[in-house]
Design an enzyme around this catalytic site. Structure first.
Site, PDB file in Angstrom:
ATOM      1  N   HIS A  11       0.744  -1.282  -0.341  1.00  0.00           N
ATOM      2  CA  HIS A  11      -0.507  -0.039  -0.173  1.00  0.00           C
ATOM      3  C   HIS A  11       1.036   0.891   0.034  1.00  0.00           C
ATOM      4  O   HIS A  11       1.535   1.364  -0.068  1.00  0.00           O
ATOM      5  CB  HIS A  11      -0.904  -0.230   0.775  1.00  0.00           C
ATOM      6  N   HIS A 126      12.950  -4.752  -0.053  1.00  0.00           N
ATOM      7  CA  HIS A 126      11.957  -4.184   0.593  1.00  0.00           C
ATOM      8  C   HIS A 126      12.641  -3.288   2.070  1.00  0.00           C
ATOM      9  O   HIS A 126      12.312  -2.170   1.539  1.00  0.00           O
ATOM     10  CB  HIS A 126      11.129  -4.346   1.478  1.00  0.00           C
ATOM     11  N   GLY A 180       4.583  -3.290  13.204  1.00  0.00           N
ATOM     12  CA  GLY A 180       3.687  -2.936  12.491  1.00  0.00           C
ATOM     13  C   GLY A 180       2.290  -3.274  12.627  1.00  0.00           C
ATOM     14  O   GLY A 180       0.932  -3.015  12.324  1.00  0.00           O
ATOM     15  N   GLU A 184      -1.368  -2.054  13.878  1.00  0.00           N
ATOM     16  CA  GLU A 184      -2.806  -3.376  13.093  1.00  0.00           C
ATOM     17  C   GLU A 184      -3.611  -3.349  13.321  1.00  0.00           C
ATOM     18  O   GLU A 184      -4.950  -3.007  13.557  1.00  0.00           O
ATOM     19  CB  GLU A 184      -2.030  -3.282  11.353  1.00  0.00           C
ATOM     20  N   GLY A 293       7.229   2.354   9.104  1.00  0.00           N
ATOM     21  CA  GLY A 293       5.619   2.918   8.853  1.00  0.00           C
ATOM     22  C   GLY A 293       5.935   3.135  10.214  1.00  0.00           C
ATOM     23  O   GLY A 293       5.115   4.078  10.853  1.00  0.00           O
ATOM     24  N   ALA A 404       0.877  17.101   5.760  1.00  0.00           N
ATOM     25  CA  ALA A 404       0.758  18.595   4.996  1.00  0.00           C
ATOM     26  C   ALA A 404       1.462  19.071   6.006  1.00  0.00           C
ATOM     27  O   ALA A 404       1.750  19.165   7.395  1.00  0.00           O
ATOM     28  CB  ALA A 404      -0.413  19.535   5.147  1.00  0.00           C
TER      29      ALA A 404
END
Ligand SMILES: [Fe+2]
Length: 555
Positions: A11, A126, A180, A184, A293, A404
């Site tokens: 993803h 990865h 991770g 989740e 992540g 942002a």
């Protein structure tokens, strides 16, 4: 040499372009296809490439498909086949399907570029791609590198060492030892989506980490020199056996749920710190790079700074899977025979699309709105914020990464106690317990927050710093339950226009910071002027500044 980097395996699909080792452009597919995280993380879609993002990268650089020398994909199917163990998945068909679809990546890449790539398609492990995304832009040499995420091919946490152009793996913690995946599953147990680690992190500040510490030790077992994860945690029934029934999404959040989040945060902190100490012993030195992540956890990141012997730390603006698009391309560049390490580049979040005034005006016209050109948007926007308005701030190149950082932002007054409620009710439609973050003038940050030693990563909103006790009262809208704030430092050189805006706000109010949240409402962050206008019209944003073009809600 022109290399396109691609992340698409699970993803956060993204594309990047590096030219002669320089990161020129990078962006996430979700900003184009308007699907959060770009696609569902299913085994059947590793060949679904970020086509729009990749085409945008080429267009931005003025390159044609025939100009591309290499494509680097941030996952290595051969390594996966070598390291996969049948006992990982109860359903053996899943892995067969995953490998079969990985086999289609080559054809998908050929379709993307309109020609067969053959050996020009490079599969980069990865975690090497994660490590490269932090190490090469950091400018550190040498550096110890820590990668912590859900899973790569098999590795869930990896310790590495970077020196010159080369990154070497020192040690891996393979499946099931995935922090991770615990996040989740815990997110789902707490009634959120698997992607909602940020919500769980926010919730943790309200809980008591001691209340369920013993129970959580069965999930994440922390030892002096590492950690282990019990894979029972990946089965919903495993967590229910320990913590009771899952919370339904619409159900009230109880202190018990907050305590689960707090125990998870505490166990994660302890596990990552144990890894860090191991990295200190095995690699050592002064410089630390972190990716994966889990490096989006600003609480853990801050502890890493406080608890380690490394004096310098760098975490990229996209430490999660999207960043592996940059990392894979940089790793492929440096793997070329005789390659020397390129000068650091890409240590800026502003790597995405930008739009000139002509394009902005065309979008405004298409929306049937009347634009107003202001002399200088920054002071005007600052005054509106100081007067209590919520301002859409759309400027320059879009950020790469989930935060942002002043180019696709909604800005508001941090001094007003009701700012959070107004933002949540009118625009963001999100849970009240989640904190909002401040963007603060770098030169004044120390006066307001307990900022540690300098790091470029302070500009990416990746650390939670305590606010100085005598300042908290003045900026209630950006202070979390535990007295911290997820601070973004703004340097004039890094973002002059944003710096101007905050400077004006400071001159008027004596407060050198504004509340900054991403420009979106439950959708991916806006990318184009049309997206910005649609969100502006659909929500309670008071004014929208795109370059020097201003739209106000009255108009
Ligand atoms: Fe990853």
């Amino acid at each position: 040499m022109n290399i396109v980097g691609i992340n698409a395996v699970f993803h956060e699909s993204a594309a990047a372009l590096i030219v002669d080792g320089k990161v020129v452009v990078a962006c996430e597919e979700e900003r184009f296809n308007r699907i959060k995280h770009a696609k569902e993380a299913r085994v059947g879609t590793p060949h679904v490439l970020p086509v729009q993002a990749a085409h945008f990268c080429l267009d931005y650089a003025g390159l044609k498909a025939s100009d591309i020398d290499r494509v680097a994909y941030s996952f290595d199917p051969a390594l996966r086949s070598a390291e996969f163990r049948a006992e990982w998945w109860p359903d053996s068909k899943l892995e067969a399907e995953f490998l079969q679809r990985l086999g289609k990546v080559s054809d998908a890449t050929a379709a993307l570029l309109g020609r067969k790539l053959g050996r020009a398609l490079k599969f980069v492990p990865h975690h090497l791609a994660h490590a490269a995304s932090a190490y090469y832009p950091s400018g550190f040499d040498p550096a110890a590198i820590l990668v912590v995420d859900g899973i790569g091919e098999a590795a869930c946490s990896t310790l590495l060492r970077g020196e010159g152009a080369r990154i070497a793996t020192v040690e891996t913690f393979s499946y099931p030892h995935s922090l991770g995946f615990v996040w989740e599953q815990a997110s789902v147990h707490l009634g959120f989506s698997p992607y909602d680690a940020a919500k769980v992190m926010g919730l943790a500040a309200y809980g008591d980490p001691e209340a369920l510490r013993r129970e959580f030790a069965a999930v994440i077992q922390v030892r002096k020199d590492g950690y282990a994860v019990d894979p029972k945690a990946f089965d919903p029934r495993g967590l229910e056996a320990l913590f009771g029934p899952s919370r339904r999404p619409e159900a009230v959040i109880l202190p018990h749920h907050m305590n689960i989040a707090a125990a998870l945060q505490a166990a994660t902190d302890a596990a990552v710190i144990a890894l860090l100490h191991r990295l200190e012993r095995q690699v050592g030195g002064q410089n630390l790079c972190v990716a994966g992540g889990v490096a989006l956890n600003c609480v853990t990141n801050t502890l890493m700074r406080q608890a380690s012997t490394f004096s310098q730390i760098f975490i990229p603006s996209a430490p999660h899977d999207a960043g592996t698009a940059i990392g894979a391309a940089l790793a492929a560049h440096c793997a070329e025979r005789g390659a020397i390490r390129p000068p650091p580049s890409g240590a800026t979040p502003y790597l995405g699309p930008e739009f000139d005034e002509r394009e902005v005006l065309a979008a405004v016209k298409a929306a049937g709105l009347t634009p107003r050109r202001c002399k200088d948007a920054a002071p005007e926007a600052a005054d509106m914020i100081a007067d209590g308005n919520i301002v859409g701030w759309f400027q320059g190149r879009m950020e790469f990464g989930p935060r942002a950082l002043g180019n696709r932002s909604l800005l508001a007054d941090p001094r007003r106690p009701d700012t959070r409620a107004i933002l949540n009710r009118r625009i963001k439609h999100r849970e009240d317990f989640r904190p909002f973050a401040p963007s603060v003038l770098a030169e004044h940050a120390d006066e307001w927050f307990e900022i540690g030693p300098p790091t470029a990563s302070n500009e990416y909103m990746l650390f939670a710093y305590m606010a100085k006790a005598d300042r908290c009262e003045r900026i209630p809208a950006v202070i979390h339950q535990d007295g911290t704030a997820r601070v973004q430092l703004v340097r004039r050189e890094a973002n002059p226009r944003y710096h101007d805006l905050i400077s004006r706000f400071y001159a008027r109010t004596g407060v050198p910071l504004v509340l900054n949240t991403s420009f979106n409402d439950s959708e991916p962050i806006v990318c184009t002027p049309s997206h910005a206008i649609a969100t502006f019209r659909g929500t309670g944003i008071d004014a929208l500044f795109m370059g020097d073009i201003c739209l106000t809600s009255q108009a």
